[in-house]
Scaffold this motif. Structure first.
Motif, PDB file in Angstrom:
ATOM      1  N   THR A   1      16.374 -43.322  33.660  1.00 42.20           N
ATOM      2  CA  THR A   1      17.459 -44.064  34.019  1.00 42.20           C
ATOM      3  C   THR A   1      18.332 -43.244  35.151  1.00 42.20           C
ATOM      4  O   THR A   1      18.562 -42.081  34.857  1.00 42.20           O
ATOM      5  CB  THR A   1      18.525 -44.007  32.707  1.00 42.20           C
ATOM      6  N   LEU A   2      18.708 -43.667  36.195  1.00 42.21           N
ATOM      7  CA  LEU A   2      19.275 -43.490  37.277  1.00 42.21           C
ATOM      8  C   LEU A   2      20.601 -44.108  37.491  1.00 42.21           C
ATOM      9  O   LEU A   2      20.531 -45.398  37.368  1.00 42.21           O
ATOM     10  CB  LEU A   2      18.355 -43.522  38.476  1.00 42.21           C
ATOM     11  N   VAL A   3      21.587 -43.463  37.890  1.00 41.07           N
ATOM     12  CA  VAL A   3      22.808 -44.116  37.918  1.00 41.07           C
ATOM     13  C   VAL A   3      23.391 -43.567  39.439  1.00 41.07           C
ATOM     14  O   VAL A   3      23.333 -42.412  39.740  1.00 41.07           O
ATOM     15  CB  VAL A   3      24.020 -43.582  37.131  1.00 41.07           C
ATOM     16  N   ILE A   4      23.836 -44.433  40.673  1.00 45.72           N
ATOM     17  CA  ILE A   4      24.145 -43.995  41.568  1.00 45.72           C
ATOM     18  C   ILE A   4      25.831 -44.163  41.612  1.00 45.72           C
ATOM     19  O   ILE A   4      26.331 -44.947  41.094  1.00 45.72           O
ATOM     20  CB  ILE A   4      23.889 -45.038  42.793  1.00 45.72           C
ATOM     21  N   ILE A   5      26.389 -42.925  42.024  1.00 46.31           N
ATOM     22  CA  ILE A   5      27.904 -43.013  41.763  1.00 46.31           C
ATOM     23  C   ILE A   5      28.428 -42.338  43.185  1.00 46.31           C
ATOM     24  O   ILE A   5      27.706 -41.879  43.978  1.00 46.31           O
ATOM     25  CB  ILE A   5      28.448 -41.958  40.691  1.00 46.31           C
TER      26      ILE A   5
ATOM     27  N   ILE B   1      33.826 -44.153  34.934  1.00 48.46           N
ATOM     28  CA  ILE B   1      33.235 -43.742  36.176  1.00 48.46           C
ATOM     29  C   ILE B   1      32.362 -44.969  36.557  1.00 48.46           C
ATOM     30  O   ILE B   1      31.264 -45.071  35.703  1.00 48.46           O
ATOM     31  CB  ILE B   1      32.407 -42.461  36.321  1.00 48.46           C
ATOM     32  N   LYS B   2      32.512 -45.615  37.544  1.00 48.70           N
ATOM     33  CA  LYS B   2      31.573 -46.914  38.151  1.00 48.70           C
ATOM     34  C   LYS B   2      30.384 -46.340  38.726  1.00 48.70           C
ATOM     35  O   LYS B   2      30.536 -45.409  39.516  1.00 48.70           O
ATOM     36  CB  LYS B   2      32.629 -47.774  38.822  1.00 48.70           C
ATOM     37  N   GLY B   3      29.301 -47.142  38.420  1.00 45.33           N
ATOM     38  CA  GLY B   3      28.035 -46.678  39.018  1.00 45.33           C
ATOM     39  C   GLY B   3      26.937 -47.887  38.923  1.00 45.33           C
ATOM     40  O   GLY B   3      27.312 -48.813  38.307  1.00 45.33           O
ATOM     41  N   PHE B   4      26.090 -47.491  39.605  1.00 49.12           N
ATOM     42  CA  PHE B   4      24.984 -48.783  39.733  1.00 49.12           C
ATOM     43  C   PHE B   4      23.862 -48.220  38.927  1.00 49.12           C
ATOM     44  O   PHE B   4      23.272 -46.959  39.360  1.00 49.12           O
ATOM     45  CB  PHE B   4      24.585 -49.114  41.224  1.00 49.12           C
TER      46      PHE B   4
ATOM     47  N   SER C   1      13.997 -47.621  38.723  1.00 45.62           N
ATOM     48  CA  SER C   1      13.243 -47.413  39.825  1.00 45.62           C
ATOM     49  C   SER C   1      13.747 -46.356  40.754  1.00 45.62           C
ATOM     50  O   SER C   1      14.775 -46.556  41.529  1.00 45.62           O
ATOM     51  CB  SER C   1      12.808 -48.560  40.437  1.00 45.62           C
ATOM     52  N   LEU C   2      12.951 -45.259  40.892  1.00 41.48           N
ATOM     53  CA  LEU C   2      13.632 -44.221  41.874  1.00 41.48           C
ATOM     54  C   LEU C   2      13.422 -44.863  43.441  1.00 41.48           C
ATOM     55  O   LEU C   2      14.323 -44.488  44.234  1.00 41.48           O
ATOM     56  CB  LEU C   2      12.611 -43.024  41.810  1.00 41.48           C
ATOM     57  N   GLU C   3      12.280 -45.374  43.576  1.00 39.33           N
ATOM     58  CA  GLU C   3      12.097 -45.884  44.798  1.00 39.33           C
ATOM     59  C   GLU C   3      13.325 -46.882  45.145  1.00 39.33           C
ATOM     60  O   GLU C   3      13.954 -46.791  46.196  1.00 39.33           O
ATOM     61  CB  GLU C   3      10.837 -46.721  45.008  1.00 39.33           C
ATOM     62  N   THR C   4      13.745 -47.770  44.216  1.00 40.47           N
ATOM     63  CA  THR C   4      14.788 -48.839  44.491  1.00 40.47           C
ATOM     64  C   THR C   4      16.135 -48.149  44.825  1.00 40.47           C
ATOM     65  O   THR C   4      17.067 -48.325  45.617  1.00 40.47           O
ATOM     66  CB  THR C   4      14.773 -49.766  43.416  1.00 40.47           C
ATOM     67  N   ALA C   5      16.223 -47.342  43.890  1.00 42.26           N
ATOM     68  CA  ALA C   5      17.674 -46.408  43.922  1.00 42.26           C
ATOM     69  C   ALA C   5      17.727 -45.733  45.314  1.00 42.26           C
ATOM     70  O   ALA C   5      18.771 -45.569  45.837  1.00 42.26           O
ATOM     71  CB  ALA C   5      17.572 -45.518  42.892  1.00 42.26           C
TER      72      ALA C   5
END
Length: 59
Positions: free
Chosen positions: A37-41, A9-12, A16-20
């Protein structure tokens, strides 16, 4: 990337919560499996990653 049942599953990845939050698009969600760790999917992949311990981050 997050691997679920042998599929990627690709993600970014963000630390940083603010940047995400600033990068989040309408067809995406933010998930995490730890507090650092945060991942945007894509929204359509949310159910898949939840089976391996990722949870949605509500902002």
């Amino acid at each position: 990337m997050i691997v679920v049942n042998g599929k990627t599953i690709k993600g970014f990845l963000y630390d940083s919560l603010e940047t995400a939050k600033n990068d989040l698009e309408s067809d995406e969600v933010m998930v995490t499996n730890d507090t650092n760790t945060l991942v945007i999917i894509r929204k359509e992949d949310l159910e898949k990653v939840s089976t391996v311990g990722y949870t949605r981050v509500d902002i």
